[in-house]
Design an enzyme around this catalytic site. Structure first.
Site, PDB file in Angstrom:
ATOM      1  CG  ASP A  92      -1.869   1.142   1.292  1.00  0.00           C
ATOM      2  OD1 ASP A  92      -2.312   1.589   0.219  1.00  0.00           O
ATOM      3  OD2 ASP A  92      -2.175   1.615   2.397  1.00  0.00           O
ATOM      4  CG  ASP A 140      -1.556   7.681   1.052  1.00  0.00           C
ATOM      5  OD1 ASP A 140      -0.470   8.063   0.580  1.00  0.00           O
ATOM      6  OD2 ASP A 140      -2.655   8.069   0.636  1.00  0.00           O
ATOM      7  N   GLY A 160      -7.602   4.477   3.442  1.00  0.00           N
ATOM      8  CA  GLY A 160      -7.755   3.408   2.465  1.00  0.00           C
ATOM      9  C   GLY A 160      -8.919   3.572   1.505  1.00  0.00           C
ATOM     10  NE  ARG A 185      -9.353  12.764  -5.160  1.00  0.00           N
ATOM     11  CZ  ARG A 185      -9.066  12.820  -6.455  1.00  0.00           C
ATOM     12  NH1 ARG A 185      -9.847  13.475  -7.297  1.00  0.00           N
ATOM     13  NH2 ARG A 185      -7.992  12.226  -6.933  1.00  0.00           N
ATOM     14  CB  SER A 220      -3.845   7.419  -3.893  1.00  0.00           C
ATOM     15  OG  SER A 220      -3.491   8.682  -4.424  1.00  0.00           O
ATOM     16  NE  ARG A 221      -9.705   7.769 -10.248  1.00  0.00           N
ATOM     17  CZ  ARG A 221     -10.712   7.253  -9.533  1.00  0.00           C
ATOM     18  NH1 ARG A 221     -10.826   7.586  -8.259  1.00  0.00           N
ATOM     19  NH2 ARG A 221     -11.563   6.415 -10.079  1.00  0.00           N
ATOM     20  CG  ASN A 222      -3.227  12.360  -6.539  1.00  0.00           C
ATOM     21  OD1 ASN A 222      -3.227  12.924  -7.626  1.00  0.00           O
ATOM     22  ND2 ASN A 222      -4.150  12.598  -5.621  1.00  0.00           N
ATOM     23  CG  ASP A 278      -1.799   2.204   6.518  1.00  0.00           C
ATOM     24  OD1 ASP A 278      -2.246   1.974   5.370  1.00  0.00           O
ATOM     25  OD2 ASP A 278      -1.863   3.313   7.065  1.00  0.00           O
TER      26      ASP A 278
END
Length: 220
Positions: A9, A11, A46, A49, A114-116, A168
């Site tokens: 993962d 973040d 997790g 958005r 995340s798309r980032n 996480d």
């Protein structure tokens, strides 16, 4: 079957951008007059958005155009934060673990809602090290559905049982378990306790920890 690949993962595992997400959501909610605090931010861990915004809004009704505009603003605020990221933002133990995986010839990927994700990895200086980057654009169903991890395993040409996921978030642990992966949970037991192996933080991660999760998965 020995461990053949690892999926991280992003973040909270490779870097901690939770503060950036919190500040971005907080700014958006303050503008809209919606209460938002760190406890609510933890509930978003997790999630994609759009799912996060639906949770924040609760019973509040907004039209589709307003909803989409709020998503765009939040992402813009988050990108302002991302511009400040450097390789020093990698979490403790991660550089050494990636080096150990490279030395062992074990490929690794990212599986993030995340798309980032690619932007973050590039800012951290590690994008090119990953064999595959799965993000919010990769599959239709987000965690806790196992689809993202299954798609990554397929891209790496490994079976789920030969792959270990490092997560996480509760939703991520659930997704990996549902997919048949070995799972290492990073964080408090109340959040990631269902994982095959739990460590308190990334500094405790090692090849031995990952291999133990793989063994426990195969003998579960």
């Amino acid at each position: 079957m020995s461990m053949q690949a690892v999926i991280f993962d992003l973040d909270g595992v490779l870097t901690d951008t939770a503060e950036g997400h919190y500040l971005s959501w907080k700014r958006l909610c303050d503008e809209a007059g919606i209460p938002f605090d760190r406890a609510m931010n933890e509930q978003l861990r997790g999630r994609r958005r759009a799912d996060s915004l639906r949770l924040i809004l609760g019973d509040r009704q907004v039209d589709e155009a307003t909803f989409e505009a709020m998503l765009v603003r939040k992402n813009a605020y988050y990108h302002e934060y991302l511009a400040t990221l450097t390789p020093e933002a990698l979490l403790p133990g991660i550089p050494a673990l990636l080096d150990a995986l490279d030395a062992a010839g074990i490929p690794y990927a990212v599986g993030s809602a995340s798309r980032n994700a690619r932007r973050v990895l590039a800012q951290l200086g590690i994008l090119e090290r990953f064999a595959f980057v799965g993000d919010g654009n990769t599959v239709a169903r987000a965690k806790p559905a196992p689809d993202l991890f299954l798609a990554i395993a397929d891209a790496l040409a490994v079976l789920p049982t030969g792959c270990v996921v490092v997560e996480d978030a509760h939703a991520g642990v659930e997704a990996a378990l549902r997919g048949g992966f070995g799972v290492v949970g990073v964080g408090p037991v109340e959040r990631v306790g269902a994982a095959h192996v739990v460590v308190p933080d990334t500094a405790a991660l090692s090849l031995d920890v990952l291999q133990e999760a793989s063994r426990r998965c195969q003998f579960a």
